[in-house]
Design a protein around this motif. Structure first.
Motif, PDB file in Angstrom:
ATOM      1  N   LEU A 109      29.438 -30.811  38.161  1.00 51.49           N
ATOM      2  CA  LEU A 109      28.308 -31.112  37.260  1.00 51.49           C
ATOM      3  C   LEU A 109      28.759 -31.460  35.839  1.00 51.49           C
ATOM      4  O   LEU A 109      28.456 -32.540  35.322  1.00 51.49           O
ATOM      5  CB  LEU A 109      27.361 -29.899  37.227  1.00 51.49           C
ATOM      6  N   ALA A 110      29.530 -30.543  35.232  1.00 46.87           N
ATOM      7  CA  ALA A 110      29.924 -30.780  33.844  1.00 46.87           C
ATOM      8  C   ALA A 110      30.874 -31.969  33.695  1.00 46.87           C
ATOM      9  O   ALA A 110      30.674 -32.794  32.801  1.00 46.87           O
ATOM     10  CB  ALA A 110      30.528 -29.510  33.252  1.00 46.87           C
TER      11      ALA A 110
ATOM     12  N   GLN B 256      16.013 -24.714  37.596  1.00 49.66           N
ATOM     13  CA  GLN B 256      15.813 -23.355  38.100  1.00 49.66           C
ATOM     14  C   GLN B 256      14.467 -22.796  37.673  1.00 49.66           C
ATOM     15  O   GLN B 256      13.760 -22.156  38.455  1.00 49.66           O
ATOM     16  CB  GLN B 256      16.907 -22.438  37.567  1.00 49.66           C
TER      17      GLN B 256
ATOM     18  N   ALA C 203      26.729 -20.090  30.513  1.00 49.03           N
ATOM     19  CA  ALA C 203      27.584 -20.900  31.379  1.00 49.03           C
ATOM     20  C   ALA C 203      27.422 -22.381  31.046  1.00 49.03           C
ATOM     21  O   ALA C 203      28.407 -23.113  30.951  1.00 49.03           O
ATOM     22  CB  ALA C 203      27.233 -20.645  32.835  1.00 49.03           C
TER      23      ALA C 203
ATOM     24  N   ASN D 143      27.882 -16.172  36.691  1.00 48.69           N
ATOM     25  CA  ASN D 143      27.013 -17.192  36.110  1.00 48.69           C
ATOM     26  C   ASN D 143      27.175 -18.560  36.747  1.00 48.69           C
ATOM     27  O   ASN D 143      27.125 -19.581  36.077  1.00 48.69           O
ATOM     28  CB  ASN D 143      27.231 -17.325  34.599  1.00 48.69           C
ATOM     29  N   LEU D 144      27.360 -18.580  38.048  1.00 51.82           N
ATOM     30  CA  LEU D 144      27.294 -19.874  38.739  1.00 51.82           C
ATOM     31  C   LEU D 144      25.847 -20.338  38.719  1.00 51.82           C
ATOM     32  O   LEU D 144      24.932 -19.535  38.559  1.00 51.82           O
ATOM     33  CB  LEU D 144      27.770 -19.714  40.185  1.00 51.82           C
ATOM     34  N   PHE D 145      25.639 -21.663  38.902  1.00 50.22           N
ATOM     35  CA  PHE D 145      24.272 -22.175  38.905  1.00 50.22           C
ATOM     36  C   PHE D 145      23.713 -22.038  40.327  1.00 50.22           C
ATOM     37  O   PHE D 145      24.137 -22.749  41.231  1.00 50.22           O
ATOM     38  CB  PHE D 145      24.252 -23.633  38.457  1.00 50.22           C
TER      39      PHE D 145
ATOM     40  N   MET E 264      36.962 -28.807  34.038  1.00 54.55           N
ATOM     41  CA  MET E 264      36.828 -29.485  32.749  1.00 54.55           C
ATOM     42  C   MET E 264      38.199 -29.707  32.109  1.00 54.55           C
ATOM     43  O   MET E 264      38.282 -30.168  30.976  1.00 54.55           O
ATOM     44  CB  MET E 264      35.949 -28.643  31.811  1.00 54.55           C
TER      45      MET E 264
ATOM     46  N   ARG F 240      35.286 -23.885  38.565  1.00 52.53           N
ATOM     47  CA  ARG F 240      34.337 -24.679  37.781  1.00 52.53           C
ATOM     48  C   ARG F 240      34.859 -24.885  36.358  1.00 52.53           C
ATOM     49  O   ARG F 240      34.797 -25.987  35.817  1.00 52.53           O
ATOM     50  CB  ARG F 240      32.977 -23.971  37.743  1.00 52.53           C
ATOM     51  N   ALA F 241      35.395 -23.790  35.761  1.00 55.24           N
ATOM     52  CA  ALA F 241      35.908 -23.919  34.401  1.00 55.24           C
ATOM     53  C   ALA F 241      37.123 -24.851  34.370  1.00 55.24           C
ATOM     54  O   ALA F 241      37.270 -25.661  33.461  1.00 55.24           O
ATOM     55  CB  ALA F 241      36.268 -22.544  33.853  1.00 55.24           C
TER      56      ALA F 241
ATOM     57  N   GLY G 130      22.949 -15.476  31.029  1.00 51.64           N
ATOM     58  CA  GLY G 130      24.226 -15.976  31.522  1.00 51.64           C
ATOM     59  C   GLY G 130      24.173 -17.446  31.897  1.00 51.64           C
ATOM     60  O   GLY G 130      25.160 -18.163  31.771  1.00 51.64           O
ATOM     61  N   GLN G 131      23.024 -17.918  32.373  1.00 54.59           N
ATOM     62  CA  GLN G 131      22.908 -19.332  32.752  1.00 54.59           C
ATOM     63  C   GLN G 131      23.047 -20.225  31.521  1.00 54.59           C
ATOM     64  O   GLN G 131      23.671 -21.280  31.579  1.00 54.59           O
ATOM     65  CB  GLN G 131      21.570 -19.595  33.447  1.00 54.59           C
TER      66      GLN G 131
ATOM     67  N   SER H 210      29.154 -23.052  27.776  1.00 54.57           N
ATOM     68  CA  SER H 210      30.612 -22.930  27.810  1.00 54.57           C
ATOM     69  C   SER H 210      31.250 -24.132  28.503  1.00 54.57           C
ATOM     70  O   SER H 210      32.437 -24.356  28.382  1.00 54.57           O
ATOM     71  CB  SER H 210      31.034 -21.639  28.510  1.00 54.57           C
ATOM     72  N   LEU H 211      30.426 -24.893  29.259  1.00 54.18           N
ATOM     73  CA  LEU H 211      30.973 -26.108  29.882  1.00 54.18           C
ATOM     74  C   LEU H 211      30.806 -27.316  28.974  1.00 54.18           C
ATOM     75  O   LEU H 211      31.010 -28.447  29.398  1.00 54.18           O
ATOM     76  CB  LEU H 211      30.280 -26.361  31.220  1.00 54.18           C
ATOM     77  N   GLY H 212      30.389 -27.071  27.733  1.00 51.86           N
ATOM     78  CA  GLY H 212      30.302 -28.162  26.770  1.00 51.86           C
ATOM     79  C   GLY H 212      29.004 -28.945  26.826  1.00 51.86           C
ATOM     80  O   GLY H 212      28.921 -30.051  26.302  1.00 51.86           O
ATOM     81  N   MET H 213      27.985 -28.399  27.479  1.00 56.30           N
ATOM     82  CA  MET H 213      26.708 -29.126  27.537  1.00 56.30           C
ATOM     83  C   MET H 213      25.925 -28.881  26.258  1.00 56.30           C
ATOM     84  O   MET H 213      25.858 -27.763  25.757  1.00 56.30           O
ATOM     85  CB  MET H 213      25.873 -28.630  28.720  1.00 56.30           C
TER      86      MET H 213
ATOM     87  N   PHE I 208      32.911 -15.553  33.311  1.00 52.92           N
ATOM     88  CA  PHE I 208      32.089 -14.426  32.877  1.00 52.92           C
ATOM     89  C   PHE I 208      32.147 -13.268  33.867  1.00 52.92           C
ATOM     90  O   PHE I 208      32.474 -13.438  35.037  1.00 52.92           O
ATOM     91  CB  PHE I 208      30.621 -14.874  32.754  1.00 52.92           C
TER      92      PHE I 208
ATOM     93  N   ALA J 291      34.127 -27.945  25.383  1.00 50.91           N
ATOM     94  CA  ALA J 291      34.647 -28.741  26.493  1.00 50.91           C
ATOM     95  C   ALA J 291      36.134 -28.485  26.694  1.00 50.91           C
ATOM     96  O   ALA J 291      36.667 -28.723  27.764  1.00 50.91           O
ATOM     97  CB  ALA J 291      34.382 -30.222  26.244  1.00 50.91           C
TER      98      ALA J 291
ATOM     99  N   MET K 102      35.504 -20.892  30.240  1.00 51.84           N
ATOM    100  CA  MET K 102      35.183 -19.474  30.154  1.00 51.84           C
ATOM    101  C   MET K 102      34.728 -18.952  31.518  1.00 51.84           C
ATOM    102  O   MET K 102      34.005 -19.623  32.237  1.00 51.84           O
ATOM    103  CB  MET K 102      34.096 -19.240  29.118  1.00 51.84           C
TER     104      MET K 102
END
Lengths: 244, 421
Positions: free
Chosen positions: A104-105, B340, B321, A91-93, A157, A153-154, B317-318, B324-327, A87, A81, A85
Motif C-alpha cells: 500500500l505505502a 475501515q 501505522a 497495527n496492521l490494516f 518502504m 510492511r515497514a 494505532g491505525q 509511520s509509513l509516510g502517508m 509497534f 518515509a 516503525m
C-alpha cells in the motif's frame, strides 16, 4: 562525525504538566543498533515515537538524516518515509490482505508501479518467512506472524532506520523467538535499529549500545558488554537484577 | 386436591402416546372453539357460565399444551415445538394468544385484500364487492408512478430508469476493470444525462416543468440525488469535526448542529419560500433543486455523525501505522482510516439512507407531489372519494419493498467486507 543519522539535542517533552522527556541527548550512527530499556513509564516509547514525530517534542532539536523535525509537514512525511516503525500491537490494516498491507505505502507514497511493489512485498515477506500467508487477512494470522508481517510492511518502504516499540511484548512466549529471529537477521543485514525491548538476550546478541532510561532521563548509556558487566548507576543495577 | 385432579400424573415419556393424544385433542378443541366462534357463530361451550366459556379456548389449549410438554420425548418435531413455543406455562399462553389473534384476523384481512376485492373494471361504480377496490390503484397507477408528467413524454422517464437499472445490473456482472468505469459513469455523467432527458428543453425534447414531475419517479429522483450528495458531504463534515484546525472544526460543528436541530418540514419551507429572497435578483433556482439541496444538507448532518462514530471506533494505532509509513492526512484517511470506519458504520449509513427515502413524502408540504402526494391528490378526486385506505396500503407496500431491499443490500455489503474471522 559524518555518518551520524539521528541527532537529538536537549529534547524535552511534556504531556500537560507531566514531563516525559528531560534533556535527552542522543546520537545514532549509521548501522548502529541500540537497545533502549527501562521500567514502564520511563519515556522509552515516547523517545522513539519522537524520532518519526508520532509525538511532538516541545523543546530541543531532532535531526534525522539531515532533516530537522519541525512543524513543516513535508519534512515530516519525508522523514517518516525513511524511518520504518514496528509497534507493540502490530497495527496492521485489518481491511487489507498481508500483501496489500505491504504494498500500500510503496504504491501510494513512493509511487512505485503496483506490480513492482507487490514483487518487492513478496520478497520481504519471504525474508520474514510468511510468504505463504500473503493472501490472508491480518485477523487470520497468529500474533507472531502478524508482527513479522508488520516488519515486512515497514521494510517495503526501504527505510534507512527501523524503530521497534516493544515488538514482542504483546506476544505469547513461543512466538517471541520467531519475531526476534527476524530482527536478528535484519541487524545482520546492516540496518540501523533502535529497539525498545525487555528481551535482554536480544540486546546481548545484537546491540552495539544499550540505553537505560528512567523518569524521562537517559540514566546510563554504554556499550553492550560494558552495560551488562559493570553497570555504573545503582538504578541500573537494581533494574538489571530484577529482570535478569 | 391438585394432586387428585391431576389424575394422569406428570407428563412423562412412559405414557407418551396417551399424553400426546389427550394433549393434541385438547389443543385442537381449543382452536376449533375459536374458529367456530368467530366464523360460524357456534358456541360449543355455551352450556358453561358466560364469563367462563369466554376463556374456554385458552383453558383447553393451555391444558393440552401442558400434557404435550414432555422433555426429551424422542420425537424431534415435538421436542422442537416444546423448545420454541411451549417451554413453560407463560410461553404456552403467549403462543396460544398469538395463534388465536392470527386465526381471528388473517382470514378477514385476506378477504378484504383479495377474495372480496375488485380487480376488473374502469370506474368506481364497478367496485361492488365488500373488499378493497384495486381498480382505484389500477386506474391511477400511471399517475402514481409518473405524476403529472405529460403522457406522450412518459417514455423519457422509462428510458432513464431502464438505463439506470441496466447500468447497475451490468455493474455486478462485468470484470472489475470495466466496473470501475461504469461506476464513474454512473456517478459523474449519468445524472446529467438523466436530468436532461427528464426535463428536456434541448436535443428536440419538449421542456417539462419540474412541477409536473411526480409520483414514484420523483421519489426516486429526489432520493438518488440526495443520497449521492449527502454521503460525501457527510464524510467531509465528519472529518472536519475531528480536524485540529479550529476554523474547520467549529464550522463543521456549527453546520451539523444547526441542521440536526431543525425539523425537516421547516427546512423544506425555508427552501421553497425563504431561499428565493436571499438569492441575488434575476437568478432563479428551480424549486425541486432547492428542495433536493435542503434534504441533502439535512441528511448530510446525520450522515456526518454516523461516520464520525466509525472514525471514533478506530484504534489510534491505525493512525500511527499510517503516519509511520509516510502517508499524509488525505492518503492516510482515504487508504486506511475511512475504508475501515465506513465498514464499521454500514448499518448506520443504511439507517440514514432509509430515513432519507422515507422523509421524501414530506415535500408534499411545498407542493411537490411524489408517490404519497399523488395518492393524496387521487383520493380527494370527486370521482374517486373514499379509497384512501387502498392508496395508503399501496404506498406502504411500495416503500416497504424499497426500504427492505436497501436493508438487504446493506447486509450483503456487511458480509462482503467482513475480513476478520
Amino acid at each position: 562525525m559524518s555518518d551520524q543519522i539521528i541527532q537529538m539535542e536537549n529534547v524535552n517533552k511534556w504531556f500537560d504538566d507531566f514531563q516525559v522527556l528531560k534533556d535527552i541527548n542522543l546520537e545514532v550512527r549509521q548501522k548502529q543498533r541500540i537497545v533502549v530499556c527501562g521500567p514502564s513509564g520511563s519515556g522509552k516509547s515516547t523517545l522513539i515515537r519522537c524520532i518519526n514525530r508520532l509525538e511532538e517534542h516541545q523543546k530541543g532539536k531532532i535531526v534525522v538524516d539531515g532533516i530537522e523535525l519541525s512543524e513543516n509537514t513535508k519534512n515530516i512525511e519525508q522523514v517518516r518515509a525513511e524511518v520504518g516503525m514496528v509497534f507493540q500491537q502490530f497495527n496492521l490494516f485489518p481491511h487489507l490482505s498481508i500483501l496489500d498491507n505491504c504494498s500500500l505505502a510503496p504504491i501510494w507514497v513512493k509511487k512505485i508501479p503496483k506490480k513492482q511493489a507487490e514483487e518487492q512485498a513478496l520478497k520481504e515477506l519471504e525474508k520474514v518467512q510468511i510468504l505463504d500467508q500473503a493472501k490472508k487477512f491480518p485477523g487470520q494470522l497468529s500474533g507472531g506472524q502478524q508482527q513479522r508481517a508488520a516488519i515486512a510492511r515497514a521494510l517495503c518502504m526501504e527505510p534507512k532506520i527501523m524503530l521497534f516499540d516493544e515488538p514482542t511484548s504483546a506476544l505469547d512466549p513461543e512466538m517471541i523467538k520467531e519475531v526476534l529471529d527476524a530482527m536478528v537477521n535484519l541487524a545482520k543485514a546492516g540496518m540501523t535499529m533502535i529497539v525498545v525491548t525487555h528481551e535482554m538476550g536480544f540486546a546481548k546478541e545484537v546491540a552495539d549500545e544499550v540505553i537505560f532510561m528512567d523518569e524521562g532521563m537517559i540514566v546510563e548509556k554504554a556499550a553492550t558488554k560494558e552495560f551488562f558487566a559493570n553497570p555504573k548507576s545503582d538504578r541500573t543495577k537494581l533494574f538489571l537484577s530484577q529482570i535478569l | 386436591m391438585i394432586k387428585r385432579l391431576n389424575f394422569l400424573g406428570t407428563p412423562s415419556r412412559d405414557k407418551l402416546n396417551l399424553f400426546i393424544s389427550i394433549g393434541v385433542f385438547l389443543f385442537v378443541l381449543g382452536i376449533a372453539d375459536v374458529i367456530l366462534n368467530s366464523f360460524f357463530e357456534i358456541n360449543i361451550t355455551s352450556i358453561l357460565p358466560r364469563l367462563f366459556n369466554y376463556f374456554t379456548p385458552l383453558i383447553f389449549g393451555f391444558i393440552g399444551l401442558h400434557y404435550i410438554r414432555i422433555e426429551f420425548s424422542g420425537n424431534r418435531i415435538l421436542d422442537n415445538l416444546n423448545k420454541n413455543i411451549n417451554s413453560n406455562w407463560f410461553n404456552a399462553v403467549l403462543s396460544l394468544l398469538i395463534i388465536f389473534v392470527l386465526i381471528q384476523n388473517i382470514p378477514p384481512l385476506l378477504n378484504w385484500l383479495f377474495f372480496d376485492a375488485n380487480f376488473v373494471g374502469e370506474t368506481k361504480e364497478e367496485c361492488t364487492g365488500s373488499g378493497a377496490c384495486w381498480i382505484f390503484i389500477k386506474t391511477w397507477f400511471p399517475r402514481f408512478i409518473y405524476g403529472l408528467y405529460p403522457n406522450a413524454e412518459i417514455w423519457r422517464i422509462n428510458l432513464t430508469f431502464l438505463m439506470l437499472i441496466a447500468l447497475v445490473i451490468s455493474g455486478f456482472f462485468v470484470p472489475p476493470k470495466i466496473k470501475k468505469y461504469i461506476i464513474i459513469f454512473l456517478l459523474f455523467i449519468f445524472p446529467f444525462i438523466a436530468i436532461n432527458l427528464i426535463s428536456g428543453g434541448n436535443f428536440g425534447l419538449e421542456w417539462v416543468e419540474t412541477t409536473a414531475w411526480g409520483g414514484l419517479s420523483l421519489t426516486f429522483i429526489i432520493s438518488i440525488f440526495a443520497l449521492l450528495f449527502c454521503f460525501p458531504i457527510g464524510m467531509f463534515l465528519a472529518l472536519g469535526r475531528r480536524s485540529l484546525a479550529p476554523v474547520i472544526r467549529y464550522s463543521s460543528i456549527g453546520f451539523i448542529e444547526f441542521w440536526r436541530g431543525v425539523p425537516l418540514i421547516t427546512v423544506l419551507f425555508m427552501a421553497s419560500v425563504m431561499m428565493p429572497m436571499f438569492l441575488p435578483d434575476g437568478t432563479y433556482m428551480d424549486k425541486l433543486v432547492r428542495v433536493i439541496i435542503a434534504i441533502t444538507l439535512f441528511e448530510a448532518a446525520y450522515m456526518a455523525e454516523v461516520i464520525r462514530g466509525g472514525l471514533q471506533a478506530l484504534p489510534r494505532g491505525q493512525y500511527d501505522a499510517g503516519k509511520s509509513l509516510g502517508m499524509g492526512y488525505w492518503r492516510m484517511h482515504l487508504l486506511v482510516i475511512l475504508p475501515q470506519a465506513l465498514k464499521l458504520v454500514i448499518p448506520g449509513i443504511a439507517n440514514t439512507f432509509l430515513a432519507l427515502v422515507k422523509d421524501t413524502p414530506l415535500i408534499l408540504v411545498v407542493g411537490l407531489l411524489e408517490l404519497v402526494g399523488m395518492i393524496d391528490m387521487a383520493k380527494s378526486n370527486p370521482d374517486w372519494l373514499g379509497f384512501a385506505t387502498e392508496g395508503y396500503i399501496f404506498a406502504g407496500i411500495v416503500f416497504w419493498i424499497i426500504c427492505y431491499s436497501m436493508s438487504r443490500y446493506s447486509q450483503s455489503l456487511e458480509r462482503k467486507y467482513k475480513t476478520d474471522r
